[in-house]
Design a protein around this motif. Structure first.
Motif, PDB file in Angstrom:
ATOM      1  N   ALA A 291       9.164  -6.025   0.175  1.00 22.36           N
ATOM      2  CA  ALA A 291       9.745  -4.253   0.537  1.00 22.36           C
ATOM      3  C   ALA A 291       9.243  -3.201  -0.646  1.00 22.36           C
ATOM      4  O   ALA A 291       9.125  -2.063  -0.115  1.00 22.36           O
ATOM      5  CB  ALA A 291      10.947  -4.568   0.525  1.00 22.36           C
ATOM      6  N   ARG A 292       9.665  -3.791  -2.092  1.00 26.46           N
ATOM      7  CA  ARG A 292       9.285  -2.865  -3.166  1.00 26.46           C
ATOM      8  C   ARG A 292       8.413  -1.980  -2.974  1.00 26.46           C
ATOM      9  O   ARG A 292       8.116  -0.787  -3.430  1.00 26.46           O
ATOM     10  CB  ARG A 292       9.682  -3.167  -3.941  1.00 26.46           C
ATOM     11  N   LEU A 293       6.995  -2.567  -2.847  1.00 26.07           N
ATOM     12  CA  LEU A 293       5.456  -1.889  -2.772  1.00 26.07           C
ATOM     13  C   LEU A 293       5.496  -0.967  -1.516  1.00 26.07           C
ATOM     14  O   LEU A 293       4.507  -0.286  -2.091  1.00 26.07           O
ATOM     15  CB  LEU A 293       4.788  -3.144  -2.175  1.00 26.07           C
ATOM     16  N   VAL A 294       6.262  -1.760  -0.072  1.00 26.65           N
ATOM     17  CA  VAL A 294       6.404  -0.172   1.028  1.00 26.65           C
ATOM     18  C   VAL A 294       7.288   0.194   0.384  1.00 26.65           C
ATOM     19  O   VAL A 294       7.627   1.229   1.757  1.00 26.65           O
ATOM     20  CB  VAL A 294       5.384  -0.926   1.548  1.00 26.65           C
ATOM     21  N   ASP A 295       8.201   0.968  -0.160  1.00 28.94           N
ATOM     22  CA  ASP A 295       9.412   1.495   0.051  1.00 28.94           C
ATOM     23  C   ASP A 295       9.134   3.184  -0.040  1.00 28.94           C
ATOM     24  O   ASP A 295       8.249   2.810  -0.872  1.00 28.94           O
ATOM     25  CB  ASP A 295      10.710   1.087  -1.133  1.00 28.94           C
ATOM     26  N   PRO A 296       9.358   3.806   1.304  1.00 31.62           N
ATOM     27  CA  PRO A 296       8.860   4.972   1.124  1.00 31.62           C
ATOM     28  C   PRO A 296       9.897   5.530   0.133  1.00 31.62           C
ATOM     29  O   PRO A 296       9.529   6.902   0.334  1.00 31.62           O
ATOM     30  CB  PRO A 296       9.460   5.537   2.704  1.00 31.62           C
ATOM     31  N   ASP A 297      10.805   5.447  -0.392  1.00 35.20           N
ATOM     32  CA  ASP A 297      11.582   6.164  -1.397  1.00 35.20           C
ATOM     33  C   ASP A 297      10.957   5.878  -2.604  1.00 35.20           C
ATOM     34  O   ASP A 297      11.343   6.031  -3.202  1.00 35.20           O
ATOM     35  CB  ASP A 297      12.911   5.742  -0.937  1.00 35.20           C
ATOM     36  N   GLY A 298      10.692   4.914  -2.912  1.00 31.69           N
ATOM     37  CA  GLY A 298      10.268   3.843  -3.943  1.00 31.69           C
ATOM     38  C   GLY A 298       8.583   4.558  -4.330  1.00 31.69           C
ATOM     39  O   GLY A 298       7.982   5.340  -4.000  1.00 31.69           O
ATOM     40  N   PRO A 299       7.785   3.566  -5.177  1.00 34.34           N
ATOM     41  CA  PRO A 299       6.805   3.565  -4.762  1.00 34.34           C
ATOM     42  C   PRO A 299       5.428   3.558  -2.836  1.00 34.34           C
ATOM     43  O   PRO A 299       4.820   4.095  -3.789  1.00 34.34           O
ATOM     44  CB  PRO A 299       6.017   1.802  -5.818  1.00 34.34           C
ATOM     45  N   GLY A 300       5.918   2.938  -2.846  1.00 36.65           N
ATOM     46  CA  GLY A 300       5.182   3.245  -1.825  1.00 36.65           C
ATOM     47  C   GLY A 300       5.114   4.737  -0.813  1.00 36.65           C
ATOM     48  O   GLY A 300       4.211   4.901  -0.306  1.00 36.65           O
ATOM     49  N   GLY A 301       6.493   5.162  -1.646  1.00 38.12           N
ATOM     50  CA  GLY A 301       6.088   6.773  -0.851  1.00 38.12           C
ATOM     51  C   GLY A 301       5.300   7.833  -1.488  1.00 38.12           C
ATOM     52  O   GLY A 301       4.995   8.630  -1.801  1.00 38.12           O
ATOM     53  N   GLN A 302       5.783   7.556  -3.380  1.00 38.28           N
ATOM     54  CA  GLN A 302       6.016   8.708  -4.299  1.00 38.28           C
ATOM     55  C   GLN A 302       4.274   8.335  -4.669  1.00 38.28           C
ATOM     56  O   GLN A 302       4.040   8.793  -5.624  1.00 38.28           O
ATOM     57  CB  GLN A 302       6.983   8.227  -5.407  1.00 38.28           C
ATOM     58  N   ILE A 303       4.304   7.025  -4.874  1.00 38.72           N
ATOM     59  CA  ILE A 303       2.697   6.579  -5.527  1.00 38.72           C
ATOM     60  C   ILE A 303       1.489   7.272  -4.190  1.00 38.72           C
ATOM     61  O   ILE A 303       1.318   6.900  -3.116  1.00 38.72           O
ATOM     62  CB  ILE A 303       2.118   5.314  -6.039  1.00 38.72           C
ATOM     63  N   ALA A 304       0.346   7.480  -5.005  1.00 41.14           N
ATOM     64  CA  ALA A 304      -0.743   8.315  -3.926  1.00 41.14           C
ATOM     65  C   ALA A 304      -1.820   7.541  -4.505  1.00 41.14           C
ATOM     66  O   ALA A 304      -2.063   6.681  -5.113  1.00 41.14           O
ATOM     67  CB  ALA A 304      -0.839   9.119  -4.399  1.00 41.14           C
ATOM     68  N   ALA A 305      -2.480   6.841  -3.429  1.00 42.25           N
ATOM     69  CA  ALA A 305      -4.304   6.173  -3.378  1.00 42.25           C
ATOM     70  C   ALA A 305      -4.988   6.578  -3.134  1.00 42.25           C
ATOM     71  O   ALA A 305      -5.083   7.323  -1.819  1.00 42.25           O
ATOM     72  CB  ALA A 305      -4.073   4.950  -2.180  1.00 42.25           C
ATOM     73  N   VAL A 306      -5.743   7.044  -3.959  1.00 40.18           N
ATOM     74  CA  VAL A 306      -7.310   8.446  -4.003  1.00 40.18           C
ATOM     75  C   VAL A 306      -8.143   7.604  -3.837  1.00 40.18           C
ATOM     76  O   VAL A 306      -8.875   7.398  -4.900  1.00 40.18           O
ATOM     77  CB  VAL A 306      -6.850   9.560  -5.052  1.00 40.18           C
ATOM     78  N   PHE A 307      -8.790   7.784  -2.964  1.00 39.83           N
ATOM     79  CA  PHE A 307     -10.207   7.602  -3.059  1.00 39.83           C
ATOM     80  C   PHE A 307     -11.179   8.250  -3.571  1.00 39.83           C
ATOM     81  O   PHE A 307     -12.007   9.663  -2.883  1.00 39.83           O
ATOM     82  CB  PHE A 307     -10.928   6.635  -1.224  1.00 39.83           C
ATOM     83  N   LEU A 308     -12.399   8.155  -4.254  1.00 42.29           N
ATOM     84  CA  LEU A 308     -13.383   8.849  -4.585  1.00 42.29           C
ATOM     85  C   LEU A 308     -14.651   8.515  -4.046  1.00 42.29           C
ATOM     86  O   LEU A 308     -15.036   6.869  -5.108  1.00 42.29           O
ATOM     87  CB  LEU A 308     -13.366   8.587  -6.105  1.00 42.29           C
ATOM     88  N   LEU A 309     -15.057   8.892  -3.181  1.00 41.27           N
ATOM     89  CA  LEU A 309     -16.963   7.643  -2.553  1.00 41.27           C
ATOM     90  C   LEU A 309     -18.359   8.682  -3.251  1.00 41.27           C
ATOM     91  O   LEU A 309     -18.099   9.747  -3.067  1.00 41.27           O
ATOM     92  CB  LEU A 309     -16.601   7.681  -1.287  1.00 41.27           C
ATOM     93  N   ARG A 310     -19.000   8.099  -3.001  1.00 41.85           N
ATOM     94  CA  ARG A 310     -20.413   7.954  -3.732  1.00 41.85           C
ATOM     95  C   ARG A 310     -21.410   7.522  -2.904  1.00 41.85           C
ATOM     96  O   ARG A 310     -20.980   6.603  -2.645  1.00 41.85           O
ATOM     97  CB  ARG A 310     -20.448   8.357  -5.104  1.00 41.85           C
ATOM     98  N   GLY A 311     -22.630   8.466  -2.182  1.00 41.60           N
ATOM     99  CA  GLY A 311     -23.397   7.833  -1.776  1.00 41.60           C
ATOM    100  C   GLY A 311     -23.634   7.545  -0.575  1.00 41.60           C
ATOM    101  O   GLY A 311     -24.503   6.422  -0.193  1.00 41.60           O
ATOM    102  N   LEU A 312     -22.187   7.477  -0.101  1.00 35.46           N
ATOM    103  CA  LEU A 312     -21.775   6.271   1.513  1.00 35.46           C
ATOM    104  C   LEU A 312     -21.157   6.883   2.607  1.00 35.46           C
ATOM    105  O   LEU A 312     -20.047   7.253   3.362  1.00 35.46           O
ATOM    106  CB  LEU A 312     -20.995   5.564   1.222  1.00 35.46           C
ATOM    107  N   PRO A 313     -22.336   8.491   2.938  1.00 36.32           N
ATOM    108  CA  PRO A 313     -21.801   9.224   4.512  1.00 36.32           C
ATOM    109  C   PRO A 313     -21.787   8.436   5.053  1.00 36.32           C
ATOM    110  O   PRO A 313     -21.744   7.048   5.836  1.00 36.32           O
ATOM    111  CB  PRO A 313     -23.183   9.790   4.028  1.00 36.32           C
ATOM    112  N   GLY A 314     -20.689   8.445   5.913  1.00 36.00           N
ATOM    113  CA  GLY A 314     -19.490   8.244   6.967  1.00 36.00           C
ATOM    114  C   GLY A 314     -18.780   6.658   6.705  1.00 36.00           C
ATOM    115  O   GLY A 314     -18.302   6.055   7.758  1.00 36.00           O
ATOM    116  N   TYR A 315     -18.912   6.404   5.763  1.00 38.39           N
ATOM    117  CA  TYR A 315     -18.030   5.343   5.399  1.00 38.39           C
ATOM    118  C   TYR A 315     -16.405   5.509   5.184  1.00 38.39           C
ATOM    119  O   TYR A 315     -16.119   6.678   4.643  1.00 38.39           O
ATOM    120  CB  TYR A 315     -18.709   4.698   4.030  1.00 38.39           C
ATOM    121  N   ARG A 316     -16.012   4.724   5.715  1.00 36.65           N
ATOM    122  CA  ARG A 316     -14.451   5.059   5.987  1.00 36.65           C
ATOM    123  C   ARG A 316     -13.768   3.542   5.043  1.00 36.65           C
ATOM    124  O   ARG A 316     -13.124   3.148   5.912  1.00 36.65           O
ATOM    125  CB  ARG A 316     -14.232   5.269   7.540  1.00 36.65           C
ATOM    126  N   PRO A 317     -13.045   4.142   4.307  1.00 35.77           N
ATOM    127  CA  PRO A 317     -12.356   3.035   3.178  1.00 35.77           C
ATOM    128  C   PRO A 317     -11.680   1.896   4.031  1.00 35.77           C
ATOM    129  O   PRO A 317     -10.591   2.712   4.956  1.00 35.77           O
ATOM    130  CB  PRO A 317     -12.010   3.815   1.725  1.00 35.77           C
TER     131      PRO A 317
END
Length: 358
Positions: A291-317
């Motif tokens: 529950a803590r991992l996805v807590d919107p008031d804790g890490p779940g909401g405060q941490i961003a996951a940023v994808f950086l893609l190269r050479g994969l046009p049209g790919y959606r992680p």
């Protein structure tokens, strides 16, 4: 900040042996192994998008105690036939912990500069040193570290900021309000460029961290699970971090010809099948940590996951948009805490006694 964290003899990370209950703070991989296991699904998604390269090369930056790598490979080992998992760790003590923990043939600590197909950096960039900046009469000043009359470390405000600070905010097209202290990492741009150089011509990097957009006063310390904001005490004995400037990270990534996209940690995990994990792991210890991992008031909401893609046009992680996941055959779980263990022991004794009386 660099000396306090990375001094070759006295630095915090130089001597750190681990995280979790015995450390000063808990990262998501330490909180529950399902975090790394779910990221294994994202790794599988990348491998499939790359048309199943052999070997599939993974690079983890700042791999900590190995708590992310171990469950990630627990999942991936059954799915991908040939994986090389490289760990780039600046801390000698943590590297030793990793080598004791990660015994599989896919793990290695050499060749950290070789290009990888999938790069993971979980709570790494927030430990890059920052400059403290304040706006006075519409001009930038810096807060340097000096000594007060009692020869204790204290903040010393300069008359002007260095040109690199001015250039940083010009590139950001942002000026903080009068009197506001802002933490800026002048090394972030080079860190992103270095990450880009280590990514294959076709590949994905995933940066997971606390972010601020625009940058603000976010300097924090952690000492024995106590949150603070004074980095000038307990040098080398406490962690120091500052939120990552998301605008600069994305701007530099785009200049490096990387395609960025972001979601919250909560969204990342649910897209990778978090609900399946919740449904299968029903023990109180597991459920509380999950529950803590996805807590919107804790890490779940405060941490961003940023994808950086190269050479994969049209790919959606998958971690950004989701996909249909099969029911897991096995999942990593936490050992029960003492209260839960005592309850289970009493339950088993009562159950055995009732069987003997039948």
């Amino acid at each position: 900040m660099h000396a306090a964290l990375y001094h070759p003899r006295f630095g915090y990370y130089t001597n750190l042996r681990g995280f979790g209950a015995s450390g000063d703070f808990i990262t998501s991989p330490e909180r529950h192994p399902a975090f790394g296991w779910l990221l294994g699904r994202q790794a599988l998604d990348v491998w499939e998008a790359l048309e199943r390269p052999r070997p599939f090369k993974i690079l983890e930056l700042g791999a900590g105690s190995g708590a992310l790598a171990e469950p990630l490979m627990l999942f991936l080992r059954d799915e991908v036939p040939d994986t090389v998992y490289t760990l780039d760790e600046v801390s000698p003590s943590l590297r030793s912990v990793q080598q004791e923990r990660l015994r599989g043939p896919e793990f290695r600590w050499q060749g950290v500069d070789e290009p990888a197909h999938f790069i993971v950096a979980n709570e790494v960039a927030d430990a890059l040193p920052v400059h403290r900046v304040v706006v006075r009469s519409r001009r930038f000043s810096e807060l340097h570290v000096g000594l007060d009359e009692h020869e204790r470390l204290s903040w010393v405000e300069t008359d002007a900021a260095r040109p690199e600070v001015e250039a940083y905010f010009e590139a950001l097209h942002y000026k903080p309000p009068e009197g506001q202290v802002v933490d800026v990492c002048l090394e972030l741009g080079e860190w992103v460029k270095n990450l880009s150089r280590r990514l294959e011509a076709r590949g994905v990097a995933l940066v997971i961290d606390y972010t601020a957009s625009p940058p603000r006063d976010s300097l924090l310390t952690y000492y024995r699970h106590t949150l603070g904001s004074d980095p000038l005490v307990r040098l080398g004995q406490q962690d120091i971090s500052a939120h990552v400037d998301l605008r600069t990270l994305v701007r530099v990534a785009i200049a490096e010809k990387l395609q960025p996209g972001a979601t919250a940690q909560r969204g990342l995990l649910f897209n990778l099948g978090f609900a399946q994990v919740q449904a299968r792991l029903k023990g109180p210890t597991d459920r509380q940590a999950l529950a803590r991992l996805v807590d919107p008031d804790g890490p779940g909401g405060q941490i961003a996951a940023v994808f950086l893609l190269r050479g994969l046009p049209g790919y959606r992680p998958a971690g950004a948009v989701g996909r249909d996941w099969p029911e897991p055959a096995r999942l990593p779980s936490l050992p029960p805490d003492q209260d839960e263990a005592d309850f289970l022991s009493q339950w088993r004794e009562a159950f055995t006694a009732s069987e003997e009386n039948c």
